[in-house]
Write a protein that holds these residues in place. Structure first.
Motif, PDB file in Angstrom:
ATOM      1  N   GLY A  15     -31.142-107.541  49.681  1.00 53.71           N
ATOM      2  CA  GLY A  15     -32.366-107.286  50.453  1.00 53.71           C
ATOM      3  C   GLY A  15     -32.670-105.844  50.777  1.00 53.71           C
ATOM      4  O   GLY A  15     -33.072-105.552  51.901  1.00 53.71           O
ATOM      5  N   SER A  17     -35.081-102.476  49.641  1.00 51.51           N
ATOM      6  CA  SER A  17     -36.346-102.261  48.951  1.00 51.51           C
ATOM      7  C   SER A  17     -36.072-101.846  47.500  1.00 51.51           C
ATOM      8  O   SER A  17     -35.099-101.150  47.220  1.00 51.51           O
ATOM      9  CB  SER A  17     -37.130-101.157  49.676  1.00 51.51           C
ATOM     10  N   SER A  41     -29.442-112.817  47.148  1.00 51.47           N
ATOM     11  CA  SER A  41     -29.208-113.105  48.572  1.00 51.47           C
ATOM     12  C   SER A  41     -30.512-113.603  49.201  1.00 51.47           C
ATOM     13  O   SER A  41     -31.599-113.455  48.622  1.00 51.47           O
ATOM     14  CB  SER A  41     -28.721-111.838  49.294  1.00 51.47           C
ATOM     15  N   SER A 106     -28.207-103.528  49.311  1.00 50.84           N
ATOM     16  CA  SER A 106     -28.455-103.228  50.726  1.00 50.84           C
ATOM     17  C   SER A 106     -27.216-102.575  51.348  1.00 50.84           C
ATOM     18  O   SER A 106     -26.096-102.694  50.827  1.00 50.84           O
ATOM     19  CB  SER A 106     -28.783-104.510  51.495  1.00 50.84           C
ATOM     20  N   MET A 107     -27.428-101.941  52.476  1.00 48.55           N
ATOM     21  CA  MET A 107     -26.316-101.326  53.201  1.00 48.55           C
ATOM     22  C   MET A 107     -25.357-102.377  53.734  1.00 48.55           C
ATOM     23  O   MET A 107     -24.159-102.124  53.882  1.00 48.55           O
ATOM     24  CB  MET A 107     -26.855-100.458  54.342  1.00 48.55           C
ATOM     25  N   LYS A 108     -25.887-103.565  53.997  1.00 44.22           N
ATOM     26  CA  LYS A 108     -25.017-104.646  54.472  1.00 44.22           C
ATOM     27  C   LYS A 108     -24.069-105.096  53.361  1.00 44.22           C
ATOM     28  O   LYS A 108     -22.857-105.216  53.560  1.00 44.22           O
ATOM     29  CB  LYS A 108     -25.856-105.834  54.941  1.00 44.22           C
ATOM     30  N   THR A 109     -24.639-105.331  52.178  1.00 43.84           N
ATOM     31  CA  THR A 109     -23.782-105.744  51.062  1.00 43.84           C
ATOM     32  C   THR A 109     -22.834-104.613  50.673  1.00 43.84           C
ATOM     33  O   THR A 109     -21.660-104.857  50.368  1.00 43.84           O
ATOM     34  CB  THR A 109     -24.655-106.192  49.869  1.00 43.84           C
ATOM     35  N   ARG A 141     -30.048 -98.424  48.288  1.00 42.90           N
ATOM     36  CA  ARG A 141     -31.280 -97.776  48.749  1.00 42.90           C
ATOM     37  C   ARG A 141     -31.348 -97.812  50.262  1.00 42.90           C
ATOM     38  O   ARG A 141     -31.380 -98.870  50.882  1.00 42.90           O
ATOM     39  CB  ARG A 141     -32.534 -98.460  48.192  1.00 42.90           C
TER      40      ARG A 141
HETATM   41  C1  LIG Z   1     -38.950-105.554  54.150  1.00 45.83           C
HETATM   42  C2  LIG Z   1     -37.500-105.209  54.286  1.00 45.83           C
HETATM   43  C3  LIG Z   1     -37.017-104.077  53.681  1.00 45.83           C
HETATM   44  C4  LIG Z   1     -35.665-103.724  53.797  1.00 45.83           C
HETATM   45  N1  LIG Z   1     -35.217-102.617  53.140  1.00 45.83           N
HETATM   46  C5  LIG Z   1     -33.895-102.305  53.189  1.00 45.83           C
HETATM   47  C6  LIG Z   1     -33.414-101.183  52.441  1.00 45.83           C
HETATM   48  O1  LIG Z   1     -34.138-100.489  51.736  1.00 45.83           O
HETATM   49  N2  LIG Z   1     -32.093-100.939  52.506  1.00 45.83           N
HETATM   50  C7  LIG Z   1     -31.220-101.713  53.246  1.00 45.83           C
HETATM   51  O2  LIG Z   1     -30.022-101.425  53.234  1.00 45.83           O
HETATM   52  N3  LIG Z   1     -31.675-102.772  53.970  1.00 45.83           N
HETATM   53  C8  LIG Z   1     -32.979-103.078  53.954  1.00 45.83           C
HETATM   54  N4  LIG Z   1     -33.442-104.161  54.664  1.00 45.83           N
HETATM   55  C9  LIG Z   1     -32.514-104.897  55.524  1.00 45.83           C
HETATM   56  C10 LIG Z   1     -31.693-105.926  54.761  1.00 45.83           C
HETATM   57  O3  LIG Z   1     -32.543-106.829  54.098  1.00 45.83           O
HETATM   58  C11 LIG Z   1     -30.786-106.661  55.746  1.00 45.83           C
HETATM   59  O4  LIG Z   1     -29.780-105.787  56.219  1.00 45.83           O
HETATM   60  C12 LIG Z   1     -30.153-107.888  55.140  1.00 45.83           C
HETATM   61  O5  LIG Z   1     -29.298-108.463  56.115  1.00 45.83           O
HETATM   62  C13 LIG Z   1     -29.389-107.587  53.876  1.00 45.83           C
HETATM   63  O6  LIG Z   1     -28.711-108.752  53.494  1.00 45.83           O
HETATM   64  P1  LIG Z   1     -28.164-108.943  51.994  1.00 45.83           P
HETATM   65  O7  LIG Z   1     -27.336-107.744  51.685  1.00 45.83           O
HETATM   66  O8  LIG Z   1     -27.347-110.191  52.079  1.00 45.83           O
HETATM   67  O9  LIG Z   1     -29.344-109.084  51.127  1.00 45.83           O
HETATM   68  C14 LIG Z   1     -34.784-104.530  54.558  1.00 45.83           C
HETATM   69  C15 LIG Z   1     -35.276-105.700  55.149  1.00 45.83           C
HETATM   70  C16 LIG Z   1     -36.610-106.029  55.028  1.00 45.83           C
HETATM   71  C17 LIG Z   1     -37.096-107.296  55.669  1.00 45.83           C
END
Ligand SMILES: Cc1cc2nc3c(=O)[nH]c(=O)nc-3n(C[C@H](O)[C@H](O)[C@H](O)COP(=O)(O)O)c2cc1C
Length: 204
Positions: A15, A17, A41, A106-109, A141
């Motif tokens: 998640g 961008s 995810s 994402s930074m979380k992953t 990103r």
């Molecule tokens: C519209 C939108 C844009 C996002 N952009 C980013 C981003 O560019 N980088 C990032 O690390 N998290 C971004 N996030 C936050 C992640 O989606 C969030 O931390 C999420 O828990 C990631 O989970 P995942 O790694 O399981 O996909 C964004 C969330 C939303 C709703």
């Protein structure tokens, strides 16, 4: 590997961008007749929808790719795996998956991979790549980045991952968003050992 077996890669979409980078990479690998083990995810699904629209829904991805990139995007094959299924193919090092790309990451992953948490299939498959010493390409990103995020990038690099930031260049004179996505997908293909033609090589 037998000559007739398709090259198999794990492709994860999380998640951050940059969903356009993910679909361009997916199409480019399918054009090269690869098999993809695809994991998306929950927020990866949301970003596909928010940035690319209804047509990029996971169930309709092949049609979306063919409409956007042409029939060649149907040359390869892919299987959609649940991010909750820690018993799926790519959760094991015995599976024939030669490399993995997380685009965007994402930074979380990133944090989960950096600390070997294996909380879901994406994190587990990335952990498998690292322990098996296979290619793991992370396309993070975020801007700006916190110190913990920067440290997590270093941890992953030290563990053997390739950090390929979502930072398209401008020396190839991009005119469209697709040109920027081509650049990133081309970089990813090169990282996987393909001779890519998605953006022109620098001639000096
Ligand atoms: C519209 C939108 C844009 C996002 N952009 C980013 C981003 O560019 N980088 C990032 O690390 N998290 C971004 N996030 C936050 C992640 O989606 C969030 O931390 C999420 O828990 C990631 O989970 P995942 O790694 O399981 O996909 C964004 C969330 C939303 C709703």
């Amino acid at each position: 590997m037998s000559a007739d077996r398709k090259r198999t890669f794990a492709l994860a979409i999380t998640g951050a961008s940059g969903a356009l980078y993910a679909v361009r990479t997916m199409a480019a690998l399918l054009e090269r007749e690869c098999h993809l083990e695809l994991v998306i995810s929950d927020y990866g699904r949301r970003l596909l929808h928010d940035e690319l629209g209804e047509d990029a829904a996971v169930a309709r991805l092949r049609d979306f790719l063919v409409a956007k990139y042409g029939d060649a995007a149907s040359r390869g094959s892919y299987t959609v795996l649940s991010n909750k299924d820690l018993g799926a193919t790519i959760a094991s090092g015995s599976h024939d998956c030669e490399a993995m790309v997380i685009v965007p990451c994402s930074m979380k992953t990133l944090a989960g991979v950096a600390h070997g948490l294996s909380r879901n299939l994406i994190e587990r498959a990335a952990d498998v790549m690292l322990k098996e010493k296979r290619r793991l390409v992370l396309v993070p990103r975020e801007a700006p980045m916190s110190l913990p995020q920067l440290k997590n990038l270093v941890l992953c690099a030290e563990a053997g991952a390739m950090i390929l930031p979502a930072m398209p260049a401008f020396y190839q004179m991009p005119k469209t968003l697709d040109d920027l996505a081509d650049f990133m997908a081309g970089k990813i293909l090169s990282a996987l050992g393909f001779d890519q033609t998605l953006y022109p090589k620098w001639e000096g």
